[in-house]
Design an enzyme around this catalytic site. Sequence first.
Site, PDB file in Angstrom:
ATOM      1  N   LYS A 152     -50.250 -12.359  -7.231  1.00  0.00           N
ATOM      2  CA  LYS A 152     -49.829 -13.655  -6.732  1.00  0.00           C
ATOM      3  C   LYS A 152     -48.319 -13.724  -6.920  1.00  0.00           C
ATOM      4  O   LYS A 152     -47.821 -13.695  -8.045  1.00  0.00           O
ATOM      5  CB  LYS A 152     -50.538 -14.749  -7.524  1.00  0.00           C
ATOM      6  CG  LYS A 152     -50.249 -16.182  -7.126  1.00  0.00           C
ATOM      7  CD  LYS A 152     -51.209 -17.100  -7.897  1.00  0.00           C
ATOM      8  CE  LYS A 152     -50.981 -18.562  -7.614  1.00  0.00           C
ATOM      9  NZ  LYS A 152     -50.009 -19.167  -8.574  1.00  0.00           N
ATOM     10  N   TYR A 154     -44.581 -13.245 -12.120  1.00  0.00           N
ATOM     11  CA  TYR A 154     -43.507 -14.222 -12.031  1.00  0.00           C
ATOM     12  C   TYR A 154     -42.258 -13.750 -12.785  1.00  0.00           C
ATOM     13  O   TYR A 154     -42.220 -13.803 -14.017  1.00  0.00           O
ATOM     14  CB  TYR A 154     -43.955 -15.559 -12.615  1.00  0.00           C
ATOM     15  CG  TYR A 154     -44.986 -16.295 -11.798  1.00  0.00           C
ATOM     16  CD1 TYR A 154     -45.281 -15.931 -10.489  1.00  0.00           C
ATOM     17  CD2 TYR A 154     -45.679 -17.376 -12.337  1.00  0.00           C
ATOM     18  CE1 TYR A 154     -46.225 -16.615  -9.741  1.00  0.00           C
ATOM     19  CE2 TYR A 154     -46.621 -18.071 -11.599  1.00  0.00           C
ATOM     20  CZ  TYR A 154     -46.892 -17.687 -10.297  1.00  0.00           C
ATOM     21  OH  TYR A 154     -47.816 -18.368  -9.557  1.00  0.00           O
TER      22      TYR A 154
END
Length: 248
Positions: free
Chosen positions: A173, A142
């Site tokens: 992810k 992220y």
Amino acid sequence: MVDLSKITTKGKAMYLAYDHGIEHGPLDLTGKSIDPDYILKIAVDGEYNAIVLQKGVAEKYYSPYKNKIPLILKLNGKTKLVGGEPLSTQICSVKEAIGLGAKAVGYTVYLGSEYESEMLKEFGKIEEEAHSAGLPVIGWMYPRGKNIADDASPEITAYAARIGLEIGADIVKIKYCGSAECFQKAVEAAGKTKVVLSGGTKVDEEKFLEVVKNVMISGAIGVAVGRNVWQDKDPLKITEKIRNIVFF
């Protein structure tokens, strides 16, 4: 590379994420979703490949579901109460994760944060320990912080995916970058590291399913979705729609 078969089906994956409580607080856990048993039942009935939990929820709720749904244990976390540059450090060990029955572990790195190096160092130690035990490692990649102007730009998204490969993640992810074309570039940047979509905040169902279609067209192996399922009026119905995209 470690074996991903315990958390995938024929190379594809649907993960139900429920690690939100520490990061977002209970306000994000609307209605029945405040109850972990409600979420775990969705994971089982929806035939997800795994449920993503923080250790406290796993310790207190996962045992009755242990033989019904694989566990991905999140090893770090932070609250939203502290301002400034994001830093999320380890709160659960690989040993604890194994003891709780985890089939894989996850860790968030806030790329671009002033504390990035601390998280990368910690990730490296976790990756070594997890792989020694045969557990896959999933990197929540992220981009965040004052140096990141757009955390979902095509360039940043591909960079995040590549970092996952470089630091040894088995799966990354990442956020959606706006199109199948740019997401494909991120998948290519990840190389032999597999890619799953970070589901994000609740959006219109039709819009979300279109994102899932684009992600799968791009070569990702699947999705890690939370709010777009358990905040939905019919979680199992939207689960089936996601399944029909991911696995067919």
